[in-house]
Design a protein around this motif. Structure first.
Motif, mmCIF file in Angstrom:
data_model
loop_
_atom_site.group_PDB
_atom_site.id
_atom_site.type_symbol
_atom_site.label_atom_id
_atom_site.label_comp_id
_atom_site.label_asym_id
_atom_site.label_seq_id
_atom_site.Cartn_x
_atom_site.Cartn_y
_atom_site.Cartn_z
ATOM 1 N N UNK A 1 0.840 -1.212 0.000
ATOM 2 C CA UNK A 1 0.000 0.000 0.000
ATOM 3 C C UNK A 1 0.867 1.251 0.000
ATOM 4 N N UNK A 2 1.929 1.226 0.831
ATOM 5 C CA UNK A 2 2.838 2.384 0.907
ATOM 6 C C UNK A 2 3.536 2.572 -0.443
ATOM 7 N N UNK A 3 4.047 1.485 -1.002
ATOM 8 C CA UNK A 3 4.732 1.572 -2.305
ATOM 9 C C UNK A 3 3.789 2.109 -3.382
ATOM 10 N N UNK B 1 11.262 1.364 16.020
ATOM 11 C CA UNK B 1 12.721 1.365 15.938
ATOM 12 C C UNK B 1 13.046 2.140 14.663
ATOM 13 N N UNK B 2 14.267 2.141 14.244
ATOM 14 C CA UNK B 2 14.586 2.903 13.037
ATOM 15 C C UNK B 2 15.206 4.239 13.388
ATOM 16 N N UNK B 3 15.600 4.967 12.353
ATOM 17 C CA UNK B 3 16.348 6.207 12.546
ATOM 18 C C UNK B 3 15.578 7.394 12.005
ATOM 19 N N UNK C 1 13.266 7.996 0.787
ATOM 20 C CA UNK C 1 14.260 8.172 -0.301
ATOM 21 C C UNK C 1 13.628 8.807 -1.524
ATOM 22 N N UNK C 2 12.315 8.534 -1.696
ATOM 23 C CA UNK C 2 11.594 9.101 -2.841
ATOM 24 C C UNK C 2 11.137 10.536 -2.575
ATOM 25 N N UNK D 1 9.491 -0.847 8.146
ATOM 26 C CA UNK D 1 10.584 0.114 7.959
ATOM 27 C C UNK D 1 11.126 0.180 6.526
ATOM 28 N N UNK D 2 11.332 -0.962 5.839
ATOM 29 C CA UNK D 2 11.860 -0.857 4.467
ATOM 30 C C UNK D 2 10.976 -0.016 3.539
ATOM 31 N N UNK D 3 9.664 -0.192 3.636
ATOM 32 C CA UNK D 3 8.746 0.584 2.784
ATOM 33 C C UNK D 3 8.778 2.056 3.176
#
Length: 321
Positions: A56-58, A100-102, A87-88, A79-81
């Motif tokens: 859905x996110x993509x 978690x994550x940055x 990045x986009x 997190x990857x999505x």
């Protein structure tokens, strides 16, 4: 804060459909109505499927969203999505669940309730109203970071009140499910001869605990919770009116967290200023010690959150959907 660039806003839910989520989506749209440069709002509901949540996110990124507001029900799996969206060039803001994550790489900022301080507020309420006795904390699913943080805050807060004893070292797992919560409470009643207070991190859990004590024909202990709903508040008011009140304290306004997330996302994308903290403190909606009664609306759904910031007519429209 709205800036001038046209923007498309995406809203991603892991589990949509219940009244709380519908209210949150309405709060998003109400908040965004202040920005005339919003050209579209895209909503997705993964219906409990983590793979769909990511796709859905993509898909939203492919449709050109500029801001993504999401409740990351599946935690680190998302997190990857989220990172790919960042990045986009999408301003990604997760809310209501601790990630978690940055920050800056995986998302702009994580908007959450200040779980530690909420735990302290519960402890202070128990310390001033109950003063002494045995306390139990009931959390959600196994390993839930939010439940652990709530419990850590409660444990720390109770250090000021040596006559209050936290009976359980680990939080009691309920999966935020009324059936599991009621079973867990029955187990606690069998295990501990005296429970003076139950603290929970959800209104449904609180109501299940209350019902377990009532069905066992035992006095209901003091109840401290967060994110109550119409059902638990109506039950409390009914008990009070029938002459069987129990000490009750709830912190609310959690559907409004999404508004903070919207403002963070819009400001990040537009390059405008938002100095709000991403750590939010809810407000006391019921406090039996102060005579503060919650609202009960028999015409609203059982899981309705009446502490929403929506105008009454907009909230009523959510319930009618």
């Amino acid at each position: 804060m709205c800036g001038t660039k046209p923007m498309i806003v995406g809203v991603s839910d892991g589990y949509g459909g219940n009244t709380w989520r519908k209210t949150g989506l309405a709060e998003v749209k109400d908040e965004l109505s202040r920005c005339k440069n919003v050209t579209r709002v895209i909503y997705s509901n993964a219906n409990g499927d983590p793979q769909k949540a990511n796709s859905d996110i993509n898909s939203m990124v492919a449709q050109g969203i500029n801001v993504l507001i999401l409740l990351p029900d599946f935690g680190a799996v998302q997190l990857p999505a989220m990172r790919a969206a960042m990045k986009a060039g999408v301003a990604v803001v997760p809310y209501s669940a601790q990630m978690t994550g940055t920050p800056g790489r995986d998302y702009v900022v994580n908007v959450v309730g200040d779980t530690q301080q909420i735990g302290v507020l519960w402890a202070d309420w128990l310390g001033t109203t109950l003063k002494k006795g045995n306390v139990v904390f009931m959390g959600g699913s196994p390993g839930a970071t939010t439940s652990q943080n709530f419990m850590d805050g409660l444990r720390g807060g109770l250090k000021k009140y040596p006559d209050l004893k936290l009976l359980n070292e680990q939080y009691i797992v309920t999966n935020w499910n009324p059936v599991d919560a009621q079973k867990a409470t029955v187990g606690l009643i069998a295990q501990y001869p005296k429970i003076d207070a139950i603290v929970t991190d959800g209104g449904e859990t609180a109501l299940a605990a209350v019902k377990a004590f009532e069905q066992a024909h035992l006095p209901v202990p003091a109840i401290a919770t967060i994110a109550s709903d119409n059902q638990v508040n109506c039950h409390y008011m009914s008990a009070k009116q029938s002459g069987k009140p129990y000490p009750y304290y709830t912190l609310d306004g959690t559907t409004t967290y999404v508004r903070f997330a919207v403002r963070q996302g819009v400001a990040a994308y537009q390059g405008t200023v938002n100095k709000e903290s991403p750590s939010i403190l809810p407000f006391a909606y019921a406090d039996s010690a102060k005579g503060l009664d919650p609202k009960c609306d028999p015409t609203a759904p059982p899981d309705a959150d009446l502490t929403s910031a929506l105008p009454p007519q907009k909230l009523k429209a959510v319930f009618e959907r």
